[in-house]
Write a protein that holds these residues in place. Structure first.
Motif, PDB file in Angstrom:
ATOM      1  N   TRP A 125       0.840  -1.206   0.000  1.00  0.00           N
ATOM      2  CA  TRP A 125       0.000   0.000   0.000  1.00  0.00           C
ATOM      3  C   TRP A 125       0.878   1.260   0.000  1.00  0.00           C
ATOM      4  O   TRP A 125       0.654   2.181  -0.792  1.00  0.00           O
ATOM      5  N   THR A 148      -7.112   1.932  -2.999  1.00  0.00           N
ATOM      6  CA  THR A 148      -8.271   1.608  -2.157  1.00  0.00           C
ATOM      7  C   THR A 148      -8.245   0.140  -1.744  1.00  0.00           C
ATOM      8  O   THR A 148      -8.431  -0.184  -0.566  1.00  0.00           O
ATOM      9  N   PHE A 151      -5.526  -0.516   0.706  1.00  0.00           N
ATOM     10  CA  PHE A 151      -5.883   0.127   1.981  1.00  0.00           C
ATOM     11  C   PHE A 151      -6.814  -0.797   2.779  1.00  0.00           C
ATOM     12  O   PHE A 151      -6.600  -1.016   3.977  1.00  0.00           O
ATOM     13  N   TYR A 152      -7.817  -1.336   2.116  1.00  0.00           N
ATOM     14  CA  TYR A 152      -8.751  -2.247   2.798  1.00  0.00           C
ATOM     15  C   TYR A 152      -8.050  -3.553   3.202  1.00  0.00           C
ATOM     16  O   TYR A 152      -8.292  -4.086   4.278  1.00  0.00           O
ATOM     17  N   GLN A 189     -18.287  -0.141  -1.049  1.00  0.00           N
ATOM     18  CA  GLN A 189     -17.389   0.636  -1.914  1.00  0.00           C
ATOM     19  C   GLN A 189     -17.725   0.376  -3.394  1.00  0.00           C
ATOM     20  O   GLN A 189     -17.841   1.315  -4.190  1.00  0.00           O
TER      21      GLN A 189
ATOM     22  N   HIS B  14     -16.037   7.457   6.574  1.00  0.00           N
ATOM     23  CA  HIS B  14     -15.399   7.070   5.306  1.00  0.00           C
ATOM     24  C   HIS B  14     -16.386   7.223   4.143  1.00  0.00           C
ATOM     25  O   HIS B  14     -16.065   7.863   3.130  1.00  0.00           O
ATOM     26  N   TYR B  73      -6.261  11.744   4.203  1.00  0.00           N
ATOM     27  CA  TYR B  73      -7.035  10.507   4.334  1.00  0.00           C
ATOM     28  C   TYR B  73      -7.577  10.067   2.966  1.00  0.00           C
ATOM     29  O   TYR B  73      -7.490   8.883   2.606  1.00  0.00           O
ATOM     30  N   ALA B  77      -6.604   6.549   1.173  1.00  0.00           N
ATOM     31  CA  ALA B  77      -7.621   5.528   0.884  1.00  0.00           C
ATOM     32  C   ALA B  77      -7.908   5.424  -0.615  1.00  0.00           C
ATOM     33  O   ALA B  77      -8.696   4.571  -1.034  1.00  0.00           O
TER      34      ALA B  77
END
Lengths: 313, 199
Positions: A125, A148, A151-152, A189, B14, B73, B77
């Protein structure tokens, strides 16, 4: 005890957020992203230094992308940080860029194997984020999705049962509700991604008459299919264009319904396979396929997970 | 239970931020008048976009800690940009032509290039971003860097003219009638060792 409606709604919301899940989806996610990171590093191998070298040595110069990123916030990670660390250790910029590339490739391979899963996910990441931010102007959609997804993955309850980590250290099975939570995050998401993507497309006239699909497929550098071949399917283009919009917009509804889930998942996967093969966007296609399969493609809940409950660790 | 509340709070924050980013992107498209919606919607969309960007702290000063925290952030993300790919319509393709002027009067034509297809895709993505208004402040610098990357391979060149062109692709009907793509120059910059000036 009777609960008031607000409390009931809160409990239902928590029930939605924390379903019990097995870690099968996480295995798929980890392996898929391991493959993605490995391919990303290999695809950029010959141009890594050229893309991320400082001004005067590379294509555009890393500093420009980093300056643009720093305008948003100076604490967003960037390759310049790694290079500054290397400078303190008397290591050249070239060496540090090589270290970053090797780190990324190694992290991808480790994720594939499930060895040092969490550190590998964090390294993948971080280095990918640094590269995406330093090459800001050179980044495209696949980079955002990779960031993304990593990150998850980094925050998910690793390691999973099918990783080397589990085999070597015999770690306890992870809390099913924690596994369920992070899968839920991934699912929501994707619903955002397709709903917004679909709405945006529906607002363009070119998706209603097929002209956008034609333009997308003949537009360099995505023009892998000869226009002469494409023209044979010209009557199918409006139908395909509208279908893409409708599938994307309705994904966030029909993917949750058991009876329609498989149909929508197959349609979305077929769309990404087509994007990969017909437009050459292999990394973009792969990351979307991995996210979709992990989120909705792996059977939902195992009996073992259903029978277990506990606190989020 | 406490841990669940923390997770739920993070989830809410989020996806609130993601909603603001996504809606900001859609409202921006409408405000640009690039959609099939009537033009009367444009003004409302502009206001709605401001609302979305306010939620992301973008109306605050550049050094505002909250704005910076949110931006950090969002980048971390990978949710700093919306998901309006190829929306509302597929944008035109852009290409960069470099005219290399040698001392002896020869003129060569080149384009910046990369070795791998993956990097070439990124280069194309960069060229497609440059005509956007928000990249106006860095446009000349980027073109200069790209020109310089080619210059390094041709050190005897004294001057380079970089021209960014829009490639208008033919429609299906035009293609059937044998029409090819048309090229429209957008920006042109001259770069030399002594300095550069825009044409």
């Amino acid at each position: 005890m009777r609960l008031n409606p607000l409390h009931r709604a809160w409990q239902r919301f928590l029930g939605f957020l924390f379903p019990s899940e097995s870690d099968m989806w996480l295995t798929v996610f980890r392996i898929g992203l391991g493959l993605q990171v490995t391919l990303y590093a290999l695809f950029l191998r010959s141009d890594w230094h050229y893309l991320f070298a400082s001004s005067g040595k590379g294509l555009v110069g890393r500093e420009l992308g980093e300056a643009i990123t720093s305008f948003d916030s100076p604490v967003i990670p960037k390759l310049g940080w790694l290079i500054a660390v290397g400078r303190n250790l008397n290591m050249s910029e070239e060496t540090m860029l090589t270290v970053a590339w090797v780190g990324l490739l190694s992290a991808g391979c480790l994720l594939l194997l499930g060895l040092l899963s969490r550190p590998a996910a964090i390294v993948a990441w971080l280095v990918h984020l640094c590269a995406a931010e330093s090459g800001g102007l050179l980044a495209y959609g696949a980079d955002n999705f990779m960031t993304t997804a990593l990150f998850y993955l980094m925050l998910s309850p690793l390691p999973d049962r099918y990783s080397f980590d589990h085999w070597v250290t015999k770690t306890k099975p992870k809390n099913p509700q924690a596994l369920g939570f992070w899968r839920r995050v991934l699912q929501v998401q994707l619903c955002f991604v397709y709903f917004i993507g679909g709405v945006g497309k529906l607002l363009g006239n070119g998706w209603w008459d097929g002209s956008n699909l034609w333009r997308a497929l003949i537009r360099p550098p995505f023009n892998l299919v000869p226009p002469d071949l494409l023209i044979r399917f010209k009557y199918a283009l409006p139908l395909l264009g509208i279908s893409i919009c409708l599938i994307e917009v309705s994904y966030s509804i029909f993917i949750w319904i058991k009876k329609t889930r498989l149909i929508w998942l197959v349609c979305i996967l077929a769309m990404h396979v087509a994007i990969g093969l017909l437009m050459g966007l292999y990394l973009f296609a792969l990351v979307m396929i991995v996210m979709n399969v992990a989120a909705f493609g792996v059977p939902c809940t195992s009996k073992r997970a259903q029978g277990t409950s506990g606190r989020i660790e | 239970m406490c841990s669940k509340r923390i997770h739920a709070a993070w989830f809410g924050t989020h996806f609130f931020l993601l909603t603001a980013v996504c809606l900001g992107g859609v409202f921006w498209l409408i405000a640009q008048g690039a959609t099939i919606l009537p033009s009367v919607c444009n003004e409302y969309a502009r206001k709605a976009e401001l609302g979305a960007t306010w939620c992301l702290g973008k109306e605050a000063g550049a050094s505002n800690p909250l704005r910076r925290a949110i931006a950090t952030y969002l980048h971390a993300a990978g949710i700093q940009a919306g998901y309006s790919f190829f929306a509302p319509n597929v944008p035109s393709h852009h290409r960069l032509t470099l005219e290399l002027f040698h001392d002896d009067g020869r003129v060569e034509y080149e384009s910046p290039h990369a070795r791998s297809k993956a990097a070439a895709l990124r280069l194309d993505s960069l060229l497609d971003k440059l005509p956007e208004e928000r990249y106006e402040p860095v446009r000349e610098v980027v073109l200069k860097m790209l020109a310089f990357s080619v210059w390094r391979e041709h050190p005897d060149v004294k001057r380079i003219r970089a021209t960014l062109e829009t490639v208008h692709l033919p429609s299906i009907t035009d293609f059937e009638h044998g029409k090819a793509e048309t090229i429209q120059p957008m920006f042109s910059f001259d770069f030399s060792l002594r300095g550069e000036k825009q044409q």
